[in-house]
Design a protein around this motif. Structure first.
Motif, PDB file in Angstrom:
ATOM      1  N   TYR A 108       0.833  -1.212   0.000  1.00 48.58           N
ATOM      2  CA  TYR A 108       0.000   0.000   0.000  1.00 48.58           C
ATOM      3  C   TYR A 108       0.864   1.256   0.000  1.00 48.58           C
ATOM      4  CZ  TYR A 108      -2.718   3.856   1.831  1.00 48.58           C
ATOM      5  OH  TYR A 108      -3.281   5.086   2.015  1.00 48.58           O
ATOM      6  N   VAL A 109       1.886   1.280   0.824  1.00 48.01           N
ATOM      7  CA  VAL A 109       2.753   2.461   0.907  1.00 48.01           C
ATOM      8  C   VAL A 109       3.451   2.711  -0.427  1.00 48.01           C
ATOM      9  CG1 VAL A 109       4.876   3.340   1.967  1.00 48.01           C
ATOM     10  CG2 VAL A 109       3.103   2.349   3.400  1.00 48.01           C
ATOM     11  N   ILE A 110       3.961   1.678  -1.043  1.00 48.81           N
ATOM     12  CA  ILE A 110       4.659   1.845  -2.320  1.00 48.81           C
ATOM     13  C   ILE A 110       3.708   2.329  -3.412  1.00 48.81           C
ATOM     14  CG2 ILE A 110       5.871   0.599  -4.166  1.00 48.81           C
ATOM     15  CD1 ILE A 110       7.101  -1.151  -1.918  1.00 48.81           C
ATOM     16  N   VAL A 111       2.560   1.677  -3.522  1.00 42.72           N
ATOM     17  CA  VAL A 111       1.604   2.053  -4.566  1.00 42.72           C
ATOM     18  C   VAL A 111       1.069   3.465  -4.335  1.00 42.72           C
ATOM     19  CG1 VAL A 111      -0.684   1.514  -5.512  1.00 42.72           C
ATOM     20  CG2 VAL A 111       0.977  -0.311  -5.124  1.00 42.72           C
ATOM     21  N   ALA A 112       0.714   3.789  -3.099  1.00 40.41           N
ATOM     22  CA  ALA A 112       0.180   5.120  -2.798  1.00 40.41           C
ATOM     23  C   ALA A 112       1.236   6.201  -3.021  1.00 40.41           C
ATOM     24  CB  ALA A 112      -0.341   5.169  -1.369  1.00 40.41           C
ATOM     25  N   SER A 113       2.481   5.923  -2.708  1.00 35.88           N
ATOM     26  CA  SER A 113       3.544   6.902  -2.932  1.00 35.88           C
ATOM     27  C   SER A 113       3.756   7.156  -4.421  1.00 35.88           C
ATOM     28  CB  SER A 113       4.852   6.422  -2.307  1.00 35.88           C
ATOM     29  OG  SER A 113       4.727   6.323  -0.921  1.00 35.88           O
ATOM     30  N   ILE A 114       3.788   6.099  -5.194  1.00 31.80           N
ATOM     31  CA  ILE A 114       3.959   6.256  -6.645  1.00 31.80           C
ATOM     32  C   ILE A 114       2.777   7.017  -7.228  1.00 31.80           C
ATOM     33  CG2 ILE A 114       4.036   5.000  -8.837  1.00 31.80           C
ATOM     34  CD1 ILE A 114       5.661   2.837  -7.328  1.00 31.80           C
ATOM     35  N   TRP A 115       1.567   6.650  -6.826  1.00 30.55           N
ATOM     36  CA  TRP A 115       0.370   7.324  -7.323  1.00 30.55           C
ATOM     37  C   TRP A 115       0.367   8.800  -6.942  1.00 30.55           C
ATOM     38  CZ3 TRP A 115      -3.999   9.449  -4.819  1.00 30.55           C
ATOM     39  CH2 TRP A 115      -5.042   9.749  -5.682  1.00 30.55           C
ATOM     40  N   SER A 116       0.799   9.112  -5.730  1.00 30.51           N
ATOM     41  CA  SER A 116       0.850  10.501  -5.272  1.00 30.51           C
ATOM     42  C   SER A 116       1.862  11.315  -6.072  1.00 30.51           C
ATOM     43  CB  SER A 116       1.196  10.545  -3.782  1.00 30.51           C
ATOM     44  OG  SER A 116       1.402  11.854  -3.349  1.00 30.51           O
ATOM     45  N   GLU A 117       3.011  10.754  -6.336  1.00 31.95           N
ATOM     46  CA  GLU A 117       4.041  11.451  -7.103  1.00 31.95           C
ATOM     47  C   GLU A 117       3.600  11.659  -8.547  1.00 31.95           C
ATOM     48  OE1 GLU A 117       6.856  13.001  -6.197  1.00 31.95           O
ATOM     49  OE2 GLU A 117       6.188  12.539  -4.159  1.00 31.95           O
ATOM     50  N   MET A 118       2.912  10.679  -9.108  1.00 24.08           N
ATOM     51  CA  MET A 118       2.416  10.836 -10.480  1.00 24.08           C
ATOM     52  C   MET A 118       1.336  11.902 -10.541  1.00 24.08           C
ATOM     53  SD  MET A 118       2.418   6.858 -11.784  1.00 24.08           S
ATOM     54  CE  MET A 118       1.133   7.175 -12.922  1.00 24.08           C
ATOM     55  N   ALA A 119       0.502  12.001  -9.515  1.00 22.00           N
ATOM     56  CA  ALA A 119      -0.535  13.016  -9.485  1.00 22.00           C
ATOM     57  C   ALA A 119       0.058  14.417  -9.333  1.00 22.00           C
ATOM     58  CB  ALA A 119      -1.512  12.733  -8.345  1.00 22.00           C
ATOM     59  N   LYS A 120       1.171  14.529  -8.610  1.00 24.42           N
ATOM     60  CA  LYS A 120       1.823  15.827  -8.426  1.00 24.42           C
ATOM     61  C   LYS A 120       2.455  16.331  -9.716  1.00 24.42           C
ATOM     62  CE  LYS A 120       3.020  15.370  -3.546  1.00 24.42           C
ATOM     63  NZ  LYS A 120       4.132  15.190  -2.607  1.00 24.42           N
ATOM     64  N   LYS A 121       2.941  15.429 -10.540  1.00 24.44           N
ATOM     65  CA  LYS A 121       3.630  15.821 -11.767  1.00 24.44           C
ATOM     66  C   LYS A 121       2.672  16.228 -12.881  1.00 24.44           C
ATOM     67  CE  LYS A 121       7.822  13.295 -10.840  1.00 24.44           C
ATOM     68  NZ  LYS A 121       8.786  12.311 -11.285  1.00 24.44           N
ATOM     69  N   LYS A 122       1.393  15.918 -12.726  1.00 27.23           N
ATOM     70  CA  LYS A 122       0.417  16.288 -13.773  1.00 27.23           C
ATOM     71  C   LYS A 122       0.015  17.715 -13.678  1.00 27.23           C
ATOM     72  CE  LYS A 122      -1.544  11.808 -14.628  1.00 27.23           C
ATOM     73  NZ  LYS A 122      -2.742  11.005 -14.646  1.00 27.23           N
TER      74      LYS A 122
END
Length: 103
Positions: free
Chosen positions: A89-103
């Motif tokens: 969960y931590v890995i997936v949520a972190s990746i998803w959060s970083e991808m959302a920030k870059k958009k």
């Protein structure tokens, strides 16, 4: 056992405060950035993420405590499986959060 109970209780209390969006975000990035950036980090999604992680950690410590108190030989397996799901969960949520920030 007392130490495990105290750590679990502290994580649970912090999780409750984080769900209410109060207090600091106990993450590495929060302590590494300057005060201006800290204010930007205090968003609802960051608090939700941190609160969920600390709630998971509290559940893990309480499951260890229950396993020790009642001498349940299968409880460590449950705790390890839960820990694996928490890490995923931590890995997936972190990746998803970083991808959302870059958009």
């Amino acid at each position: 056992m007392i130490v495990v109970a105290i750590i679990g209780f502290v994580c649970l209390v912090y999780s409750i405060f984080a769900f209410q969006q109060k207090g600091p975000l106990l993450t590495t990035m929060y302590f590494l950035v300057n005060p201006e950036e800290r204010k930007k980090m205090k968003t609802k999604t960051e608090y939700l993420f941190v609160a969920t992680v600390y709630l998971g950690i509290a559940i893990m410590f309480f499951s260890i405590l229950i396993g020790e108190l009642f001498n349940l030989s299968w409880m460590p397996k449950v705790t390890i499986i839960f820990a694996i799901f928490l890490v995923i969960y931590v890995i997936v949520a972190s990746i998803w959060s970083e991808m959302a920030k870059k958009k």
